[in-house]
Enzyme design. Structure first.
Site, PDB file in Angstrom:
ATOM      1  N   GLY A 151       0.825  -1.203   0.000  1.00 53.60           N
ATOM      2  CA  GLY A 151       0.000   0.000   0.000  1.00 53.60           C
ATOM      3  C   GLY A 151       0.858   1.252   0.000  1.00 53.60           C
ATOM      4  O   GLY A 151       2.036   1.219   0.352  1.00 53.60           O
ATOM      5  N   CYS A 152       0.253   2.348  -0.419  1.00 54.80           N
ATOM      6  CA  CYS A 152       1.013   3.590  -0.555  1.00 54.80           C
ATOM      7  C   CYS A 152       1.458   4.136   0.800  1.00 54.80           C
ATOM      8  O   CYS A 152       2.635   4.457   0.990  1.00 54.80           O
ATOM      9  CB  CYS A 152       0.191   4.628  -1.320  1.00 54.80           C
TER      10      CYS A 152
END
Lengths: 346, 346, 346, 346
Positions: A151-152
Site C-alpha cells: 500500500g502507498c
C-alpha cells in the site's frame, strides 16, 4: 531470456492502472498486450483516458474475459480491493502476477478480515505471495511468481522505519505516524472527498486511527524485528495536492543514539537502492518526487526526539512504479529499467 | 461607557493587519482612525490592498509617526517579530495595546532569547502583558491593558491540550503535535516557500523540531498543570491551502480513560466559549473554519491512543480574529461582537 | 413596514442555497424560517453542511411540503433548473418569489426551449417575473413580486456590456466573451469535471459556443439597445479556482471613441451602484471579489481594440448575493443591507 | 554521424533550463557537459534544484566563462530576455545555438525595440536565426545553425492559426486570442504575481493588449499569408495552475466554410507532426498535455463563429521540449527522440 515479455493490466482505467500503462508503454522490455476495465470494456483507451490519445491503439477488454490472459507472461491486477481474491484462483498457472490491491498482503487471516471487513475466499493462495516492498524483500521477490504490491501509506512508513527496527536505535513503544495524501489516492471516481470546491482549500483526517494499511506495516516491522511488541499509531489525512504522500514519523531515541547513527544505518540499508534518496537533517518535499519512483527520506533529531520524513508519489512508488520495480526484479531486468527516466523539474 | 472606541493598526499592510482591518471596518463598536505601514506610508489603503477599494478612504501613515497614537484608545501591533519590543516603551500611557507578534508572549527571558535569537531590550514591559488565549485567560484579559496575542500554531495546540492537562486523563510524557499551515501563514511578502509553482503541489516540513511557538505552548500547559515536566514534540509543515492550520495531537490515555471522559472535559471547559466547536469522534476540516473565528476540535480514541484534531483559520482565530476577541473582552463588549458574522458556506 | 420579514430557501443544501443561508443568517431584516432540501429532508442543516454547526438549529424540510410556505413573506427558489417551473404555479398568492434558476429568465418561449432543451409547462407565469439584474432593472424590481435572478455568466457579461449598448461607442457586430468559472459553479454534487485530481491543474472549455446563458444576455442587451442585431460569441471555461467568474469581453470601438469615453459612460451608469467597482485601465482579480457581492470592472483600449474585464463571485453576485440585493430592493430595505459587510482581505 | 553530441545549457537554474536539463539527461543522443547559472555558480545542480538529487553530478559554472563552450556542439541559451543578444556575438563559430529568449525572434528591428523596450546591440546576427516553430519551419530548421525558439503564447497561437491563414477559410480582420497561462510561466523567482496566497484562488489579466509575443505571432502569420493585413487581438491571463497554456482563438468563417473544412486543413497540415493532436469538436485540457511535448488542438463551429482551443505545456512545447525538438531536427535525429516518452497519466 526473452527480449520482451508480454504483460496485461487488469483494471487499467483507474489512476493506478493508467500510471502503470504510461510507464509500461515506455519500458523497453515489455509489450502491453491487454488492458481491461469493466465500465470501459470495448472502448479505445484514448477515449476513456484522453492523455493517451496518439500513444496507444489499445482497446479495453472485459475483466472477466480470462482467455486474454493466455498469451501473457505477467498480469498486473489493479482492480479495487476485493476483486483480486476472486480472480487469482482462476488464473492460468504459467502466469506471473503482481497484485496492487490489499487482498494478499497480510499473512494473518484474522487481521485481514478485521481490517478489510470481508471474508477472504481464497486465502490459501496468500502463502504464494511475496510482499513486494522492493528495498526490504528484494531477494524473495527475485524468486517470486506472485507479488503483493504494498500500500502507498505502508510503503512510506515501512521505508522510514524498517531499517531502524531491532537495531537498538529507537524505543519500540513510541511510534507515531502522521501521513498526508494527495487526492489521486482516492481513485478516479468522483466523490465528496475529492470534490474540488471542498478539497482545494480543505485539510482533514479520515479513517480515524483505523487505516487498513496498519496490519501490513506491523507485519513488515515485525519481520525486521521479531521481538517488537507490535503497536504503532497511524493517522492519515487528506491534503489538497494531487500526487504524493508525506509521512512524518515520530520516535524516541535510545540513550546515546544521535543523528549520525541514524544516518549510518540508513546509508548502509539503502546502499543498493537507487530509488531511495537520503536528505540528511532536512525535509523532503512531495513535489520533488512527484511523477517519479523516488522515495526521499529526511530526518531530524532534537535531544531524544527523532522525526523522520518520507515523501513519495502515491501513484508511482506507492503503486505503479513499485509494481514495475517488482516486475524488473522478478524477471531479472535491471531494477531501474523503465523507471530511471521518470524525473521532474518543477 | 463610550459607544465606540478609536483604534489603530500598526503594520496594517500585511495579511494579519489587513484581516484585522477587514474585521474592524464591520465592527459596530470601533472606529479605525489610523493605519500604518512602512513601505506603503502615504498611500491609500485601497491602492496597496485592492480588496479594500470602495470600503475605506484610509491612507497609511508611517509607523514611526507616534503622534498619531494620541487620539486612540487601542492600538493593534501587527508588525514583524522584533518591532513591537522597540515601540512599546514609547507608547502613550493611556493607550491599550494588543500585540500580535511574539515579542511579549514569553515570561522566561532566556527562553525568549533561545527561540527568537535576539536580545530583548524592553523585557521589563513583559510583565505588563497578559497572554491572550481568550478561552483560557479570559478573566485576566478583562483587566488587562496590554495583551500578547498568541501564535497561530500555539493557539491550535493549546486549545486542544490545555483542558486535558492536570486532569489525570493523559500521560504527560508522550505528546506529539503535527501541525500543517496554509501559505498565508508566511506573510504577504513573496518568497521561495510560497512561490506558487512550488507550493501548489508541494508539502514539506520546516523549522525542524524547533519552532518558536514551543516555549509559549509549554508555558501555557504548565499554567494549566504546574506539575507537568514540560516537554512536547512539535513539528510544523507547509501545506498547499491558503488559510488555516490543522494540528493533529497524539497522546496516550491513562488507565480507565475513554473517549467519553475527554468529551466531558472539553464540554465543561468550553461551555462558555462560543468560538470553540466540538466534533465528537470526527475530524474537523480547515475549510469549515476558514474566514471565521471558530476553532473546531475533534478527537478519536483507539485503546490507549488518543488523537486530537484542531482546525482554525491562522489569520482569524490564529491572529486578527483572536485579537478582536481580546479587544471585546478588554473593553467589556460582547465577546463575539463583530466576529459572529464571520461565516463560510464553502 | 415590518421590522423583519420571514423567508424560506427552497433547495438550501446546494452551494447557492448554502451561501444564501449564510448571508440571511447575518441579515438584520430577515428571519429564515424554513429551509428545504430533498435528499437531506429531516436532517439538521449542520449535519449536512458542517460549516453551519453552532450557527443555526434549522432542520431541512421536504421541498414538496408546501404548507411550510404559508407563514413566509418570501421564498428563494434554489433548486436545479427545471424544478421552479413545476413549483411556481402552486405557490400561495401572497408570497414573493426570487427564483435563482433559469426557468423564468427568458421572455421568448422558443429561445427557452432551444437552450434548456425541455418543455416549459408554466410559461404563462413568465410575464410575472422581472429579470433581477439589480444595476439595470432596479426600478422594475422595486415593484416586482416575482424576480428571476440572473445567471452567473450572464451577470458578468451584462454588467460589462449593457452600459455600452446603443451609445455609439462600440461596433455591435463584433463582441466576443471569453468567460472562466471556478469549480463551485458546477454545484455541490461531485462529478468528473470537479474531481480534484483533474480540476486542480486542469483548464478546458465546455458547452462549446452553446451556453444556456446566451439568450438571457442577448435579451438584456437588446433591452439596452432595441436596434442591436443580437449576436455575440460566448465561450465558457473551467478554471481551477473555487469561487469566481472572470470574463474578458472583446469589442471594436467606433471612430473617435477612446478609453475616457468608456470611463465616463461606466461612471455615469454605475454612479448609484455600490456593488460595482471600476478599475480604470487595469485588470480586476477574482480573488479581490471572492466572498463579496462586488463586481469589479476594468478595461483597456489599444487603438480600436477594447477589452473589458469583469470579475465577480459566482455564488454571491452571481447567485445568492444578487438574490439578497433583489430582496432588499423588493422590500425597500437599503440595497446593501446584509451585503456590505461581505468583504475579503486575502 | 556522431553517436552523441555534447550540449550545454546557459542559464540552467530557471524553470526552462531545468526542464531542458531533465529532458536532455534522458536523451540517448546527448551528453550534457556544461550547465551555467550566475547566482548558483560553483554549486552542485542538486543543491539548487533538489529534484535532481541522485540524477546528475553536474555543477553550475559561471555564464561568463566562455571557455566552457569550446568542447560543445550545441548550446541552449535559457537566460532572461536581453542576455542572449550580449552573448551571441562572442560565441565560438563552430557552435550551434538554440536561443529560448525573445532576443532574435523578430526580423523587424523597430518592432523588436517597440515591444522589448530596449536597444538591440547585435541585431546583425538576427538574420542568422531561423524561427524554431518546428511544425511550420521544419525545413529551414534542418539547415539552421542558429534557432530562435518561439515564445510559449506565440507557439499556442501560431499552431492554431498558421494552418488557416491564406486558405480562404477565415475572415482576416477578426481574430481574438484569449490566452491563459500557469504560474511556472513567470519563472522561478518568487514575485507578487506568483505568491501562493494570491495566485491559488486568483485569476486576472496582465500586459493589457500589449504582450511582447504579438510581433512574432504577426510575423509568423504573415509568413503564412503575405497578404494578411496583420492585426490580431491578444490578451494574456494568469491562471492558478502550474503548467500549461490554454488559448482560445475566435474567428469568423468565410461563406460556405464549415467545421469539416477546418478539420481537413488541420489534418493535412499536421499529418507529419507527431506532437500535434487534433480533437475534433472538443476542447483539449491543459492537464492532458502537462509534462509532455504535445500541443492539443480542438475547435468548434456555430454558424459563422469558429473557436479554436490550443493547449500545451509552457515549459515543454512552449520552451524546453520545443528546443529539444529543434535540436533533433538540426542534428537530423528522429524528431521525437527523447521527447516521445514524456507522457502523463493524470
Amino acid at each position: 531470456m526473452k527480449t520482451k515479455i508480454n504483460a496485461g493490466i487488469w483494471g487499467a482505467s483507474g489512476y493506478g492502472g493508467a500510471e502503470l500503462l504510461k510507464i509500461l508503454l515506455g519500458h523497453p522490455r515489455v509489450n502491453v498486450l491487454e488492458v481491461t476495465a469493466n465500465e470501459a470494456a470495448g472502448r479505445l483507451v484514448a477515449d476513456t483516458l484522453p492523455q493517451f490519445f496518439g500513444l496507444t491503439d489499445l482497446r479495453f477488454g472485459a475483466i472477466n474475459d480470462l482467455d486474454r490472459l493466455n498469451k501473457l507472461d505477467l498480469v498486473f491486477l489493479c482492480m479495487p480491493h476485493g476483486k483480486s481474491k476472486a480472480l487469482v484462483p482462476n488464473l492460468p498457472s504459467h502466469l506471473k502476477v503482481i497484485d496492487l490491491s490489499g487482498d494478499y498482503r497480510i499473512r494473518d487471516h484474522d487481521r485481514y478480515e478485521e481490517y478489510y471487513g470481508s471474508k477472504h475466499e481464497s486465502f490459501e493462495f496468500q502463502s504464494k505471495f511475496v510482499y513486494g516492498l522492493c528495498e526490504v524483500y528484494r531477494d524473495k521477490i527475485k524468486e517470486a511468481g506472485y507479488v503483493a504490491n504494498p500500500g502507498c501509506f505502508a510503503t512510506s512508513v515501512e521505508l522510514g522505519l524498517a531499517p531502524l527496527m531491532g537495531q537498538n536505535l529507537i524505543a519500540d513503544d513510541f511510534i507515531v505516524c502522521d501521513a498526508k495524501t494527495g487526492s489521486s489516492g482516492s481513485g478516479s471516481k468522483a466523490k465528496k472527498a475529492t470534490h474540488h470546491p471542498e478539497r482545494s482549500q480543505g485539510f482533514w483526517a479520515y479513517k480515524l486511527l483505523n487505516h487498513q494499511h496498519l496490519p501490513e506495516i506491523e507485519q513488515c516491522l515485525r519481520d525486521a524485528d521479531p521481538t517488537w511488541p507490535g503497536h504503532l499509531t497511524l493517522q492519515v489525512h487528506s491534503a489538497p495536492f494531487v500526487r504524493g504522500i508525506f509521512t512524518s514519523i515520530y520516535c524516541r531515541l535510545k540513550d546515546g543514539v544521535d543523528s549520525g547513527h541514524i544516518r549510518k544505518r540508513y546509508e548502509a540499508f539503502f546502499k543498493s537502492s537507487e530509488f531511495v534518496r537520503l536528505r540528511y537533517q532536512a525535509s523532503p518535499n512531495v513535489s520533488w518526487v512527484s511523477h517519479t519512483n523516488f522515495t526521499d527520506i529526511g530526518w531530524q533529531v532534537n535531544h531524544t526526539d527523532l522525526v523522520i520524513f518520507v515523501a513519495l508519489d502515491n501513484l508511482v512508488k506507492g503503486a505503479a512504479g513499485q509494481a514495475v520495480q517488482n516486475m524488473n526484479i522478478m524477471f531479472h531486468f535491471a531494477e531501474g529499467e523503465g523507471l530511471s527516466g521518470l524525473t521532474n523539474s518543477v
